[in-house]
Design a protein around this motif. Sequence first.
Motif, PDB file in Angstrom:
ATOM      1  N   ARG A  44      19.337  57.418  34.461  1.00 25.98           N
ATOM      2  CA  ARG A  44      19.618  57.717  33.052  1.00 25.98           C
ATOM      3  C   ARG A  44      20.548  56.686  32.431  1.00 25.98           C
ATOM      4  N   THR A  45      21.426  56.115  33.242  1.00 28.92           N
ATOM      5  CA  THR A  45      22.249  55.008  32.756  1.00 28.92           C
ATOM      6  C   THR A  45      21.366  53.814  32.409  1.00 28.92           C
ATOM      7  N   GLY A  46      20.311  53.602  33.204  1.00 26.67           N
ATOM      8  CA  GLY A  46      19.369  52.532  32.908  1.00 26.67           C
ATOM      9  C   GLY A  46      18.768  52.666  31.529  1.00 26.67           C
ATOM     10  N   LEU A  47      18.431  53.889  31.143  1.00 26.36           N
ATOM     11  CA  LEU A  47      17.914  54.119  29.791  1.00 26.36           C
ATOM     12  C   LEU A  47      18.977  53.826  28.756  1.00 26.36           C
ATOM     13  N   GLU A  48      20.208  54.257  29.019  1.00 21.04           N
ATOM     14  CA  GLU A  48      21.283  54.047  28.049  1.00 21.04           C
ATOM     15  C   GLU A  48      21.552  52.562  27.816  1.00 21.04           C
ATOM     16  N   LEU A  49      21.329  51.743  28.827  1.00 22.28           N
ATOM     17  CA  LEU A  49      21.528  50.302  28.671  1.00 22.28           C
ATOM     18  C   LEU A  49      20.568  49.685  27.652  1.00 22.28           C
ATOM     19  N   VAL A  50      19.396  50.286  27.490  1.00 23.41           N
ATOM     20  CA  VAL A  50      18.388  49.718  26.584  1.00 23.41           C
ATOM     21  C   VAL A  50      18.165  50.581  25.340  1.00 23.41           C
ATOM     22  N   MET A  51      18.849  51.698  25.242  1.00 18.80           N
ATOM     23  CA  MET A  51      18.638  52.637  24.146  1.00 18.80           C
ATOM     24  C   MET A  51      18.887  52.020  22.773  1.00 18.80           C
TER      25      MET A  51
ATOM     26  N   ARG B 209      18.640  48.944  21.902  1.00 15.99           N
ATOM     27  CA  ARG B 209      17.604  47.966  21.588  1.00 15.99           C
ATOM     28  C   ARG B 209      16.275  48.628  21.269  1.00 15.99           C
ATOM     29  N   GLU B 210      15.962  49.687  21.978  1.00 12.47           N
ATOM     30  CA  GLU B 210      14.685  50.366  21.791  1.00 12.47           C
ATOM     31  C   GLU B 210      14.737  51.433  20.692  1.00 12.47           C
ATOM     32  N   GLN B 211      15.938  51.916  20.397  1.00 11.25           N
ATOM     33  CA  GLN B 211      16.122  53.002  19.423  1.00 11.25           C
ATOM     34  C   GLN B 211      15.311  54.242  19.807  1.00 11.25           C
ATOM     35  N   VAL B 212      15.378  54.586  21.097  1.00  6.43           N
ATOM     36  CA  VAL B 212      14.723  55.786  21.608  1.00  6.43           C
ATOM     37  C   VAL B 212      15.686  56.485  22.556  1.00  6.43           C
ATOM     38  N   TYR B 213      15.358  57.742  22.900  1.00  2.88           N
ATOM     39  CA  TYR B 213      16.221  58.487  23.825  1.00  2.88           C
ATOM     40  C   TYR B 213      15.382  59.442  24.662  1.00  2.88           C
ATOM     41  N   THR B 214      15.760  59.573  25.919  1.00  2.00           N
ATOM     42  CA  THR B 214      15.193  60.565  26.819  1.00  2.00           C
ATOM     43  C   THR B 214      16.147  60.773  27.982  1.00  2.00           C
ATOM     44  N   ARG B 215      16.047  61.934  28.621  1.00  5.13           N
ATOM     45  CA  ARG B 215      16.724  62.165  29.897  1.00  5.13           C
ATOM     46  C   ARG B 215      15.712  62.238  31.026  1.00  5.13           C
ATOM     47  N   ASP B 216      14.436  62.156  30.698  1.00  2.00           N
ATOM     48  CA  ASP B 216      13.395  62.177  31.707  1.00  2.00           C
ATOM     49  C   ASP B 216      13.454  60.903  32.544  1.00  2.00           C
ATOM     50  N   LEU B 217      13.314  61.055  33.837  1.00  2.00           N
ATOM     51  CA  LEU B 217      13.559  59.936  34.747  1.00  2.00           C
ATOM     52  C   LEU B 217      12.500  58.835  34.681  1.00  2.00           C
ATOM     53  N   TYR B 218      11.237  59.210  34.683  1.00  2.00           N
ATOM     54  CA  TYR B 218      10.203  58.170  34.743  1.00  2.00           C
ATOM     55  C   TYR B 218      10.193  57.266  33.509  1.00  2.00           C
ATOM     56  N   PRO B 219      10.199  57.802  32.287  1.00  5.94           N
ATOM     57  CA  PRO B 219      10.261  56.892  31.135  1.00  5.94           C
ATOM     58  C   PRO B 219      11.564  56.093  31.071  1.00  5.94           C
ATOM     59  N   SER B 220      12.648  56.655  31.599  1.00  6.55           N
ATOM     60  CA  SER B 220      13.912  55.905  31.660  1.00  6.55           C
ATOM     61  C   SER B 220      13.748  54.679  32.556  1.00  6.55           C
ATOM     62  N   TYR B 221      13.119  54.900  33.698  1.00  4.69           N
ATOM     63  CA  TYR B 221      12.851  53.800  34.634  1.00  4.69           C
ATOM     64  C   TYR B 221      11.958  52.733  34.003  1.00  4.69           C
TER      65      TYR B 221
ATOM     66  N   PHE C  84      13.897  50.704  31.260  1.00  7.83           N
ATOM     67  CA  PHE C  84      14.858  49.809  31.903  1.00  7.83           C
ATOM     68  C   PHE C  84      14.140  48.602  32.497  1.00  7.83           C
ATOM     69  N   SER C  85      13.045  48.847  33.195  1.00  5.12           N
ATOM     70  CA  SER C  85      12.304  47.769  33.865  1.00  5.12           C
ATOM     71  C   SER C  85      11.731  46.775  32.864  1.00  5.12           C
ATOM     72  N   LYS C  86      11.399  47.237  31.687  1.00  6.44           N
ATOM     73  CA  LYS C  86      10.891  46.355  30.632  1.00  6.44           C
ATOM     74  C   LYS C  86      11.916  45.287  30.268  1.00  6.44           C
ATOM     75  N   HIS C  87      13.176  45.663  30.216  1.00  3.14           N
ATOM     76  CA  HIS C  87      14.235  44.732  29.815  1.00  3.14           C
ATOM     77  C   HIS C  87      14.887  44.037  31.004  1.00  3.14           C
ATOM     78  N   TYR C  88      14.780  44.623  32.185  1.00  5.29           N
ATOM     79  CA  TYR C  88      15.413  44.052  33.371  1.00  5.29           C
ATOM     80  C   TYR C  88      14.397  43.951  34.514  1.00  5.29           C
ATOM     81  N   PRO C  89      13.383  43.112  34.366  1.00  5.56           N
ATOM     82  CA  PRO C  89      12.344  43.021  35.415  1.00  5.56           C
ATOM     83  C   PRO C  89      12.895  42.596  36.769  1.00  5.56           C
ATOM     84  N   ASN C  90      13.971  41.827  36.773  1.00 10.55           N
ATOM     85  CA  ASN C  90      14.540  41.378  38.055  1.00 10.55           C
ATOM     86  C   ASN C  90      15.232  42.511  38.811  1.00 10.55           C
TER      87      ASN C  90
END
Length: 274
Positions: A198-205, A207-219, A222-228
């Motif tokens: 969920r912290t991963g989502l907050e790191l990109v929130m 920039r994306e202007q979206v919000y969720t607590r669901d784990l899979y979309p958070s992942y 996050f992966s979209k912005h931090y592929p490494n």
Amino acid sequence: MNAILKTGDLLTTDSQGFIINPCSFEKISPPWTEIIADLKTAYREIFGKKLHSIYLRGSVPRGKAISRVSDLDSLAVISGNLEKSELTKIQLACRKIKHQYPFCKNVDFLCVSYREIIESESILKMLIKTQSLCICGEDITLVFPNYKPGIEMVSHAFELAEDLKILQDELQCLGNNNIFYSKFIKDRCAWIMKRIVRTGLELVMLREQVYTRDLYPSYLLFSKHYPNQQRYMRKALELAINPSDNLAGLLIFLREFGSWLVEEIDIVFADYKC
């Protein structure tokens, strides 16, 4: 072992960009209605006139609950402070309810004072307003402000460094002669991994202007912005769903990926952290 389900949603917004609360009574169906009724009864019996209101959070009031996977997350607002005897009673009641309804993975509770919620800037205000359903008492969300995806909705990132330190110290001091050794590590593993994802989502929130607590979309976001860092967040997602009692491996992961996350939090939120 539970498979990673590619499920979960981003919370929708209205025409002004404010989060629309997705919870409603109409989305709750059996067998969850029965366990909710028992939980409500337990709160009423334990707190009596001190009970102001009860709220459900998570997948159940959103109609997304999955048998043997989903928890029943609840929050009670009470008058005055929580007494030790009341805490013991609600803990026992939640364990009993969980035992009676094996389709529910866990019965979680949180009790907070009415004054704390109303007078403070607690993140609980945001969680209750945007992702909770009042099932008993006066709905206090009616006087809360509306929220847009932004800094006010960051609930884990600013506390992650402290959470990691406390947990690592706790795990390093754990003796393996404890009969609850494996269960304890798995419980703490699941807890911190959910916070990491969920912290991963907050790191990109922002920039994306979206919000969720669901784990899979958070992942995914996050992966979209931090592929490494994708493989590390994927591991966190896996451990959140299938926690491990591999203490050494867990400590290494928390030290390495956890440290990277803390550094990235400092960079992303440099203009917001005090």
